[in-house]
Design an enzyme around this catalytic site. Structure first.
Site, mmCIF file in Angstrom:
data_model
loop_
_atom_site.group_PDB
_atom_site.id
_atom_site.type_symbol
_atom_site.label_atom_id
_atom_site.label_comp_id
_atom_site.label_asym_id
_atom_site.label_seq_id
_atom_site.Cartn_x
_atom_site.Cartn_y
_atom_site.Cartn_z
ATOM 1 N N TYR A 22 20.682 -13.938 26.991
ATOM 2 C CA TYR A 22 20.814 -14.969 26.025
ATOM 3 C C TYR A 22 19.769 -15.549 25.342
ATOM 4 C CZ TYR A 22 25.926 -14.152 26.366
ATOM 5 O OH TYR A 22 27.321 -13.538 26.391
ATOM 6 N N ALA A 80 12.539 -25.232 36.363
ATOM 7 C CA ALA A 80 13.815 -26.168 35.962
ATOM 8 C C ALA A 80 14.256 -27.295 37.025
ATOM 9 C CB ALA A 80 14.800 -25.556 35.487
ATOM 10 N N LEU A 176 23.174 -23.241 27.057
ATOM 11 C CA LEU A 176 24.101 -22.207 27.129
ATOM 12 C C LEU A 176 25.304 -22.739 28.434
ATOM 13 C CD1 LEU A 176 24.281 -19.508 25.732
ATOM 14 C CD2 LEU A 176 22.182 -20.476 25.601
ATOM 15 N N TYR A 178 29.731 -22.163 29.975
ATOM 16 C CA TYR A 178 30.611 -21.098 30.312
ATOM 17 C C TYR A 178 31.870 -21.794 30.449
ATOM 18 C CZ TYR A 178 32.575 -17.006 32.666
ATOM 19 O OH TYR A 178 33.488 -15.973 33.031
ATOM 20 N N TYR A 188 33.174 -18.023 40.408
ATOM 21 C CA TYR A 188 32.103 -18.723 39.778
ATOM 22 C C TYR A 188 31.618 -19.929 40.625
ATOM 23 C CZ TYR A 188 29.086 -20.137 35.773
ATOM 24 O OH TYR A 188 28.000 -20.510 35.238
ATOM 25 N N LYS A 196 28.077 -26.648 35.076
ATOM 26 C CA LYS A 196 28.270 -26.541 33.658
ATOM 27 C C LYS A 196 29.214 -27.585 33.056
ATOM 28 C CE LYS A 196 26.164 -22.645 32.766
ATOM 29 N NZ LYS A 196 24.816 -22.660 32.455
ATOM 30 N N LEU A 226 28.307 -11.599 29.525
ATOM 31 C CA LEU A 226 27.588 -10.652 29.256
ATOM 32 C C LEU A 226 26.829 -9.961 30.761
ATOM 33 C CD1 LEU A 226 25.557 -9.593 26.980
ATOM 34 C CD2 LEU A 226 24.006 -11.398 27.702
HETATM 35 P P1 NAD Z 1 19.306 -14.370 32.178
HETATM 36 O O1 NAD Z 1 18.979 -13.984 33.632
HETATM 37 O O2 NAD Z 1 18.823 -14.046 31.112
HETATM 38 O O3 NAD Z 1 18.607 -15.855 31.986
HETATM 39 C C1 NAD Z 1 18.905 -17.049 33.243
HETATM 40 C C2 NAD Z 1 17.448 -17.364 33.225
HETATM 41 O O4 NAD Z 1 17.204 -18.470 34.155
HETATM 42 C C3 NAD Z 1 16.411 -16.082 33.996
HETATM 43 O O5 NAD Z 1 15.457 -15.817 33.061
HETATM 44 C C4 NAD Z 1 15.905 -16.886 35.425
HETATM 45 O O6 NAD Z 1 14.731 -16.467 35.513
HETATM 46 C C5 NAD Z 1 15.819 -18.496 34.748
HETATM 47 N N1 NAD Z 1 15.939 -19.219 35.888
HETATM 48 C C6 NAD Z 1 16.566 -19.301 37.029
HETATM 49 N N2 NAD Z 1 16.242 -20.384 37.744
HETATM 50 C C7 NAD Z 1 15.456 -21.104 37.139
HETATM 51 C C8 NAD Z 1 14.482 -22.098 37.432
HETATM 52 N N3 NAD Z 1 14.882 -23.024 38.491
HETATM 53 N N4 NAD Z 1 13.630 -22.553 36.429
HETATM 54 C C9 NAD Z 1 13.729 -21.919 35.500
HETATM 55 N N5 NAD Z 1 14.278 -20.474 35.021
HETATM 56 C C10 NAD Z 1 15.174 -20.491 35.940
HETATM 57 O O7 NAD Z 1 20.931 -14.623 31.926
HETATM 58 P P2 NAD Z 1 21.935 -15.271 31.154
HETATM 59 O O8 NAD Z 1 23.367 -14.713 31.632
HETATM 60 O O9 NAD Z 1 21.574 -15.026 29.670
HETATM 61 O O10 NAD Z 1 21.527 -16.711 31.341
HETATM 62 C C11 NAD Z 1 21.279 -17.555 30.213
HETATM 63 C C12 NAD Z 1 22.178 -18.760 29.978
HETATM 64 O O11 NAD Z 1 23.498 -18.517 29.658
HETATM 65 C C13 NAD Z 1 22.609 -19.509 31.449
HETATM 66 O O12 NAD Z 1 22.551 -20.747 31.203
HETATM 67 C C14 NAD Z 1 24.087 -19.046 31.995
HETATM 68 O O13 NAD Z 1 24.684 -19.889 32.786
HETATM 69 C C15 NAD Z 1 24.572 -18.754 30.311
HETATM 70 N N6 NAD Z 1 25.646 -18.079 30.381
HETATM 71 C C16 NAD Z 1 25.742 -16.823 30.707
HETATM 72 C C17 NAD Z 1 26.879 -16.005 30.580
HETATM 73 C C18 NAD Z 1 27.041 -14.567 30.879
HETATM 74 O O14 NAD Z 1 27.996 -13.971 31.315
HETATM 75 N N7 NAD Z 1 25.760 -13.794 31.103
HETATM 76 C C19 NAD Z 1 28.200 -16.559 30.331
HETATM 77 C C20 NAD Z 1 27.965 -17.948 29.663
HETATM 78 C C21 NAD Z 1 27.019 -18.604 29.843
#
Ligand code: NAD
Length: 302
Positions: A22, A80, A176, A178, A188, A196, A226
């Site tokens: 995302y 982070a 972002l 969920y 989860y 969250k 996703l």
């Molecule tokens: P993604 O893998 O593209 O993004 C997650 C990112 O977090 C990765 O680039 C990872 O390297 C980074 N990360 C992990 N630990 C970290 C840290 N300690 N410091 C800095 N970066 C760190 O996956 P995504 O699913 O697109 O996730 C992005 C956001 O979307 C997240 O908050 C996730 O919870 C949220 N989200 C995802 C979904 C889904 O189904 N994929 C649904 C709802 C919300």
């Protein structure tokens, strides 16, 4: 014609490690609207991401509709889980992937942004991590739970705290979330649902605090499932995608760019009166009270 014009604006998008998540889709939508992007990438994968970038692995995804390429102003390493260098445990500091990175704690990332660009107009938090995500909540350790909340929720507060002072009035912040924040989603685990829930509550409090103090807006998108790299680590994402397809009001695949477009809108002046909001971008799945594809329902309709 009403359009989103972000020319001359800068956005820091934290949480991009490839072109499938995302964070990428929001960065791309912002770039389509004319904004300049600075990327934040998790320190342990920073060099891999930069090398892949340089090798052209993302070239196809970087292409914008006018034929130009999304070209970030910079890519910073970040973690982070840490606000200051003093908090980084020696084991992490000495890890060879971290050793290759500089200034990756959140206060240092913010200081680099202020030094390198003077100001940013938009801040995106698109990251989450829970070391025990595969454990049920009951079987999550205290350390695992606190690590999930620290890197997935407190990091949002920390980024806002450190960046808000150099974000001009009218700027906007986005994260972002969920649906597991407000409904039980079995699987989860590891405290991610708690993180969250905290993130959504913090969105409201931060909207109040930075709205009054800095005239910035703070919102979060509750996105549907996703198949990103992070989601694959949880282990049942394909089933969640199929479940959504079967049961959501809009029976179609959820595209990352649909979340990107919603994010771009929330960050843009078109959303100038919207703050403290959790916006669902999930084909409407959140609105359902039952699963229409349940075999129970089929039996009772016979
Ligand atoms: P993604 O893998 O593209 O993004 C997650 C990112 O977090 C990765 O680039 C990872 O390297 C980074 N990360 C992990 N630990 C970290 C840290 N300690 N410091 C800095 N970066 C760190 O996956 P995504 O699913 O697109 O996730 C992005 C956001 O979307 C997240 O908050 C996730 O919870 C949220 N989200 C995802 C979904 C889904 O189904 N994929 C649904 C709802 C919300």
């Amino acid at each position: 014609m009403l359009e989103i014009d972000l020319k001359g604006k800068k956005a820091f998008v934290a949480g991009i490690g490839d072109d499938r998540g995302y964070g990428w889709s929001i960065a791309k939508a912002l770039a389509e609207a004319g904004a300049e992007i600075i990327i934040g990438t998790w320190a342990p994968i920073y060099n891999i991401f930069k090398t892949s970038w340089e090798l052209g692995k993302f070239d196809q995804s970087r292409r914008l509709t006018d034929g130009s390429m999304m070209n970030p102003l910079d890519i910073y390493p970040m973690d982070a889980s840490f606000d200051t260098p003093q908090e980084v445990p020696e084991k992490v500091r000495e890890n060879k992937r971290y050793k290759a990175c500089k200034n990756y704690t959140l206060s240092e990332v913010a200081a680099s942004l202020a030094r390198d660009f003077g100001s940013i107009d938009m801040l995106v938090h698109s990251l989450a991590n829970a070391p025990e995500v595969k454990h049920s909540l009951l079987n999550t350790s205290r350390d695992g739970y606190l690590a999930a909340v620290s890197s997935s929720a407190y990091s949002f507060i920390s980024l806002v705290k450190h960046c808000a002072p150099f974000m001009p009035k009218g700027g906007a912040v986005l994260s972002l979330t969920y649906i597991a924040a407000e409904r039980a989603i079995p699987g989860y685990g590891g405290g991610m649902s708690s993180a969250k829930a905290a993130l959504e509550s913090d969105t409201r409090m931060l909207a109040w605090e930075v709205g009054r103090q800095y005239q910035l807006r703070v919102n979060t998108i509750s996105a549907g499932a996703l198949g990103s790299r992070a989601a694959r680590a949880i282990g049942f994402i394909d089933a969640m995608i199929e479940y959504a397809h079967q049961n959501a009001p809009l029976q179609k695949a959820l595209r990352a760019d649909e979340v990107g477009h919603a994010g771009c809108f929330l960050l843009s002046p078109l959303a100038s009166a919207i703050t403290g909001v959790t916006l669902y971008v999930d084909n409407g799945l959140h609105a359902m009270g039952i699963a229409p594809n349940s075999p129970m329902l089929k039996r009772s309709s016979k």
